[in-house]
Design a protein around this motif. Structure first.
Motif, PDB file in Angstrom:
ATOM      1  N   MET A  17       4.463  -7.420   8.888  1.00 29.20           N
ATOM      2  CA  MET A  17       5.831  -7.482   8.377  1.00 29.20           C
ATOM      3  C   MET A  17       6.246  -6.282   7.545  1.00 29.20           C
ATOM      4  SD  MET A  17       7.156 -11.089   7.002  1.00 29.20           S
ATOM      5  CE  MET A  17       7.210 -12.323   8.263  1.00 29.20           C
ATOM      6  N   PHE A  18       5.277  -5.684   6.807  1.00 30.23           N
ATOM      7  CA  PHE A  18       5.627  -4.634   5.845  1.00 30.23           C
ATOM      8  C   PHE A  18       4.754  -3.404   6.020  1.00 30.23           C
ATOM      9  CE2 PHE A  18       6.787  -8.589   3.691  1.00 30.23           C
ATOM     10  CZ  PHE A  18       8.092  -8.308   3.320  1.00 30.23           C
ATOM     11  N   ASP A  19       5.307  -2.274   5.606  1.00 25.98           N
ATOM     12  CA  ASP A  19       4.526  -1.052   5.426  1.00 25.98           C
ATOM     13  C   ASP A  19       4.513  -0.786   3.925  1.00 25.98           C
ATOM     14  OD1 ASP A  19       3.181   1.302   5.762  1.00 25.98           O
ATOM     15  OD2 ASP A  19       4.839   2.377   6.719  1.00 25.98           O
ATOM     16  N   ILE A  20       3.332  -0.507   3.388  1.00 24.58           N
ATOM     17  CA  ILE A  20       3.232  -0.330   1.935  1.00 24.58           C
ATOM     18  C   ILE A  20       2.457   0.940   1.622  1.00 24.58           C
ATOM     19  CG2 ILE A  20       1.217  -1.871   1.804  1.00 24.58           C
ATOM     20  CD1 ILE A  20       2.383  -2.825  -0.946  1.00 24.58           C
ATOM     21  N   SER A  21       2.892   1.642   0.588  1.00 29.74           N
ATOM     22  CA  SER A  21       2.216   2.875   0.172  1.00 29.74           C
ATOM     23  C   SER A  21       0.836   2.540  -0.375  1.00 29.74           C
ATOM     24  CB  SER A  21       3.031   3.577  -0.913  1.00 29.74           C
ATOM     25  OG  SER A  21       4.297   3.938  -0.430  1.00 29.74           O
ATOM     26  N   PRO A  22      -0.116   3.462  -0.201  1.00 28.18           N
ATOM     27  CA  PRO A  22      -1.480   3.198  -0.669  1.00 28.18           C
ATOM     28  C   PRO A  22      -1.502   2.963  -2.178  1.00 28.18           C
ATOM     29  CG  PRO A  22      -1.403   5.184   0.692  1.00 28.18           C
ATOM     30  CD  PRO A  22       0.008   4.769   0.460  1.00 28.18           C
ATOM     31  N   LEU A  23      -2.080   1.843  -2.577  1.00 26.66           N
ATOM     32  CA  LEU A  23      -2.143   1.552  -4.014  1.00 26.66           C
ATOM     33  C   LEU A  23      -3.344   0.683  -4.340  1.00 26.66           C
ATOM     34  CD1 LEU A  23      -1.163  -1.596  -4.961  1.00 26.66           C
ATOM     35  CD2 LEU A  23       0.979  -0.763  -4.027  1.00 26.66           C
ATOM     36  N   ALA A  24      -3.765   0.779  -5.596  1.00 29.41           N
ATOM     37  CA  ALA A  24      -4.775  -0.122  -6.148  1.00 29.41           C
ATOM     38  C   ALA A  24      -4.100  -0.906  -7.264  1.00 29.41           C
ATOM     39  CB  ALA A  24      -5.967   0.664  -6.685  1.00 29.41           C
ATOM     40  N   GLY A  25      -4.199  -2.242  -7.190  1.00 29.64           N
ATOM     41  CA  GLY A  25      -3.496  -3.091  -8.152  1.00 29.64           C
ATOM     42  C   GLY A  25      -4.438  -4.007  -8.904  1.00 29.64           C
TER      43      GLY A  25
ATOM     44  N   GLY B 203       2.423  -2.941   9.477  1.00 36.39           N
ATOM     45  CA  GLY B 203       3.176  -2.752  10.707  1.00 36.39           C
ATOM     46  C   GLY B 203       2.247  -2.920  11.895  1.00 36.39           C
ATOM     47  N   THR B 204       2.537  -2.226  12.988  1.00 33.03           N
ATOM     48  CA  THR B 204       1.679  -2.358  14.165  1.00 33.03           C
ATOM     49  C   THR B 204       0.801  -1.121  14.304  1.00 33.03           C
ATOM     50  OG1 THR B 204       3.430  -1.440  15.518  1.00 33.03           O
ATOM     51  CG2 THR B 204       3.292  -3.840  15.397  1.00 33.03           C
ATOM     52  N   GLY B 205      -0.237  -1.228  15.107  1.00 34.94           N
ATOM     53  CA  GLY B 205      -1.148  -0.103  15.308  1.00 34.94           C
ATOM     54  C   GLY B 205      -2.173  -0.024  14.193  1.00 34.94           C
ATOM     55  N   ILE B 206      -3.160   0.845  14.397  1.00 32.26           N
ATOM     56  CA  ILE B 206      -4.210   1.034  13.390  1.00 32.26           C
ATOM     57  C   ILE B 206      -4.047   2.411  12.778  1.00 32.26           C
ATOM     58  CG2 ILE B 206      -6.683   1.570  13.203  1.00 32.26           C
ATOM     59  CD1 ILE B 206      -6.212  -1.373  13.059  1.00 32.26           C
ATOM     60  N   ARG B 207      -4.150   2.477  11.457  1.00 31.56           N
ATOM     61  CA  ARG B 207      -4.138   3.771  10.772  1.00 31.56           C
ATOM     62  C   ARG B 207      -5.557   4.118  10.378  1.00 31.56           C
ATOM     63  NH1 ARG B 207       1.368   3.828   7.398  1.00 31.56           N
ATOM     64  NH2 ARG B 207       2.333   2.259   8.708  1.00 31.56           N
ATOM     65  N   ILE B 208      -6.124   5.062  11.108  1.00 33.96           N
ATOM     66  CA  ILE B 208      -7.498   5.476  10.833  1.00 33.96           C
ATOM     67  C   ILE B 208      -7.627   5.996   9.404  1.00 33.96           C
ATOM     68  CG2 ILE B 208      -9.224   7.216  11.471  1.00 33.96           C
ATOM     69  CD1 ILE B 208      -9.020   4.762  13.319  1.00 33.96           C
ATOM     70  N   GLN B 209      -6.563   6.663   8.907  1.00 32.65           N
ATOM     71  CA  GLN B 209      -6.651   7.221   7.546  1.00 32.65           C
ATOM     72  C   GLN B 209      -6.746   6.117   6.496  1.00 32.65           C
ATOM     73  OE1 GLN B 209      -3.997   7.276   9.534  1.00 32.65           O
ATOM     74  NE2 GLN B 209      -2.056   7.496   8.440  1.00 32.65           N
ATOM     75  N   ALA B 210      -6.170   4.940   6.793  1.00 33.15           N
ATOM     76  CA  ALA B 210      -6.279   3.825   5.847  1.00 33.15           C
ATOM     77  C   ALA B 210      -7.699   3.275   5.846  1.00 33.15           C
ATOM     78  CB  ALA B 210      -5.284   2.726   6.206  1.00 33.15           C
ATOM     79  N   VAL B 211      -8.296   3.185   7.038  1.00 26.42           N
ATOM     80  CA  VAL B 211      -9.686   2.707   7.126  1.00 26.42           C
ATOM     81  C   VAL B 211     -10.593   3.638   6.322  1.00 26.42           C
ATOM     82  CG1 VAL B 211     -11.597   2.184   8.687  1.00 26.42           C
ATOM     83  CG2 VAL B 211      -9.237   1.717   9.413  1.00 26.42           C
ATOM     84  N   ALA B 212     -10.409   4.952   6.517  1.00 25.85           N
ATOM     85  CA  ALA B 212     -11.244   5.935   5.810  1.00 25.85           C
ATOM     86  C   ALA B 212     -10.999   5.880   4.303  1.00 25.85           C
ATOM     87  CB  ALA B 212     -10.959   7.338   6.348  1.00 25.85           C
TER      88      ALA B 212
ATOM     89  N   MET C 191      10.448   4.919  -6.955  1.00 25.90           N
ATOM     90  CA  MET C 191       9.796   5.369  -5.733  1.00 25.90           C
ATOM     91  C   MET C 191       9.689   4.215  -4.735  1.00 25.90           C
ATOM     92  SD  MET C 191       6.195   7.386  -5.255  1.00 25.90           S
ATOM     93  CE  MET C 191       5.162   6.066  -5.785  1.00 25.90           C
ATOM     94  N   VAL C 192      10.127   4.474  -3.515  1.00 21.42           N
ATOM     95  CA  VAL C 192      10.040   3.458  -2.463  1.00 21.42           C
ATOM     96  C   VAL C 192       8.577   3.290  -2.071  1.00 21.42           C
ATOM     97  CG1 VAL C 192      10.697   2.885  -0.107  1.00 21.42           C
ATOM     98  CG2 VAL C 192      12.333   4.052  -1.616  1.00 21.42           C
ATOM     99  N   PHE C 193       8.044   2.056  -2.225  1.00 23.07           N
ATOM    100  CA  PHE C 193       6.625   1.854  -1.898  1.00 23.07           C
ATOM    101  C   PHE C 193       6.405   0.706  -0.919  1.00 23.07           C
ATOM    102  CE2 PHE C 193       4.812  -1.894  -4.193  1.00 23.07           C
ATOM    103  CZ  PHE C 193       5.998  -2.374  -4.725  1.00 23.07           C
ATOM    104  N   LEU C 194       7.470  -0.007  -0.564  1.00 22.81           N
ATOM    105  CA  LEU C 194       7.327  -1.155   0.340  1.00 22.81           C
ATOM    106  C   LEU C 194       8.542  -1.191   1.248  1.00 22.81           C
ATOM    107  CD1 LEU C 194       5.779  -3.931   0.913  1.00 22.81           C
ATOM    108  CD2 LEU C 194       7.479  -4.961  -0.597  1.00 22.81           C
ATOM    109  N   ARG C 195       8.297  -1.389   2.539  1.00 24.21           N
ATOM    110  CA  ARG C 195       9.417  -1.405   3.463  1.00 24.21           C
ATOM    111  C   ARG C 195       9.173  -2.439   4.544  1.00 24.21           C
ATOM    112  NH1 ARG C 195      10.658   3.887   6.814  1.00 24.21           N
ATOM    113  NH2 ARG C 195       9.004   2.972   8.067  1.00 24.21           N
ATOM    114  N   ARG C 196      10.207  -3.210   4.824  1.00 28.00           N
ATOM    115  CA  ARG C 196      10.149  -4.198   5.892  1.00 28.00           C
ATOM    116  C   ARG C 196       9.986  -3.492   7.236  1.00 28.00           C
ATOM    117  NH1 ARG C 196      10.347 -10.059   6.461  1.00 28.00           N
ATOM    118  NH2 ARG C 196      10.910 -10.358   8.622  1.00 28.00           N
ATOM    119  N   GLU C 197       9.003  -3.927   8.025  1.00 23.85           N
ATOM    120  CA  GLU C 197       8.760  -3.338   9.345  1.00 23.85           C
ATOM    121  C   GLU C 197       9.229  -4.255  10.470  1.00 23.85           C
ATOM    122  OE1 GLU C 197       7.132  -0.255  10.481  1.00 23.85           O
ATOM    123  OE2 GLU C 197       8.033   0.127   8.535  1.00 23.85           O
ATOM    124  N   LEU C 198       8.998  -5.557  10.312  1.00 29.13           N
ATOM    125  CA  LEU C 198       9.441  -6.512  11.331  1.00 29.13           C
ATOM    126  C   LEU C 198      10.932  -6.715  11.097  1.00 29.13           C
ATOM    127  CD1 LEU C 198       7.672  -8.042  13.429  1.00 29.13           C
ATOM    128  CD2 LEU C 198       7.842 -10.030  11.941  1.00 29.13           C
TER     129      LEU C 198
END
Ligand SMILES: [Zn+2]
Length: 308
Positions: free
Chosen positions: A114-122, A177-186, A276-283
């Motif tokens: 549903m969402f795309d979110i910027s990389p963060l630690a919370g 969102g859809t697809g795999i982000r290899i950079q997120a896995v790394a 700063m925009v950090f969350l966006r609806r994808e669906l």
């Protein structure tokens, strides 16, 4: 039948017990891949203590390719669960008991489909200053561009269980969102190893980012960490976005519009705050009240604290 698989890695030398959890939500895939990779890499790296890895906490949700499982309950709202309850309640109970055996918790997420979110630690702004300071160190060690502390009252989360048990805990977000982000896995693999390095459980070292380069917000206001409540859609329809992640906006800037193609009407959406925009609806097919995105109230790197 086991509700989920928890793999343990023990070093010869005693030390802390760190729990890495992925798949609390069934449609968040990069964390599952990162934890699967850690399962292969950590046995050669671990010098002290114990690591427990959960690749998919919510298998029912994973099989449905969805955030929630067959009973439609959100595992991240169901902890500490009920051992005699529905499937999600039983998973929540098992997961919560596992958390209570750990000394540290890292819970890995994404925005789901549903969402795309910027990389963060919370982390939660824990009332115990020692735990809070440890959580700050863990979150900072992850090396992600945003560090976000939010008010500590939410219930039902893995972090709620950790909070109540006095266990330092952080969660990670990256993409969706859809697809795999290899950079997120790394990035997630690296974040987990950095936390172990911070705890002196692996030989690997890391260089923390200068605090002045991290977008670091501590927000004590009510519901400050509640993503699903941010910028609710005014109507049902198709969300047409106009702002990208990482952009800086002012309150009242255009965010996009929602077009009701059934009734032929549309509603404009504006930024509810500056930052700063950090969350966006994808669906894009949205219902009235669905979150359309989120803005972190920070406009330059460095640490800010917002009091209630
Ligand atoms: Zn999640």
């Amino acid at each position: 039948m086991e509700l989920f698989t928890a793999e343990k890695i023990n070093a010869l030398e005693p030390g802390p017990h760190v729990l890495f959890v992925a798949g609390v939500h069934g449609d968040e895939y990069e964390p599952m891949l990162a934890v699967e990779k850690l399962q292969h890499s950590l046995p050669n790296q671990l010098q002290k203590g114990t690591i427990t890895l959960v690749r998919v906490a919510n298998q029912s949700a994973f099989r449905r390719s969805a955030r929630c499982g067959d009973d439609q309950m959100d595992l991240a709202r169901t902890c500490p669960g009920n051992p005699d309850g529905s499937l999600t309640e039983r998973v929540a109970s098992g997961l919560s008991k596992l958390i209570e055996t750990a000394d540290y918790l890292v819970d890995l997420h994404t925005g789901g489909v549903m969402f795309d979110i910027s990389p963060l630690a919370g982390y939660m702004l824990h009332p115990d200053e020692t735990i809070l300071e440890m959580q700050r160190k863990m979150a900072w060690a992850c090396g992600l561009p945003i560090v976000w502390g939010t008010e500590p009252t939410p219930q039902g989360r893995t972090l709620s269980v950790a909070r109540d048990a006095g266990i330092p805990a952080i969660y990670l977000e990256y993409g969706g969102g859809t697809g795999i982000r290899i950079q997120a896995v790394a990035a997630y693999q690296q974040a987990c190893v950095n936390v172990l390095s911070l705890l002196e459980m692996v030989a690997a070292t890391y260089t923390p980012q200068p605090e002045s380069e991290v977008f670091w917000v501590e927000d004590y206001r009510d519901n400050s960490g509640y993503l699903q409540a941010m910028m609710p859609s005014p109507i049902d329809g198709i969300f047409v976005r106009e702002v990208g992640l990482g952009r800086f906006v002012k309150q009242g800037d255009r965010w996009g519009k929602v077009v009701d193609v059934i009734n032929g009407t549309e509603a404009e959406v504006f930024c509810d705050k500056g930052g700063m925009v950090f969350l966006r609806r994808e669906l894009v097919n949205v219902k009235q009240g669905d979150a359309l995105g989120g803005i972190l109230p920070i406009s330059e790197p460095g640490k800010i604290v917002i009091y209630a």
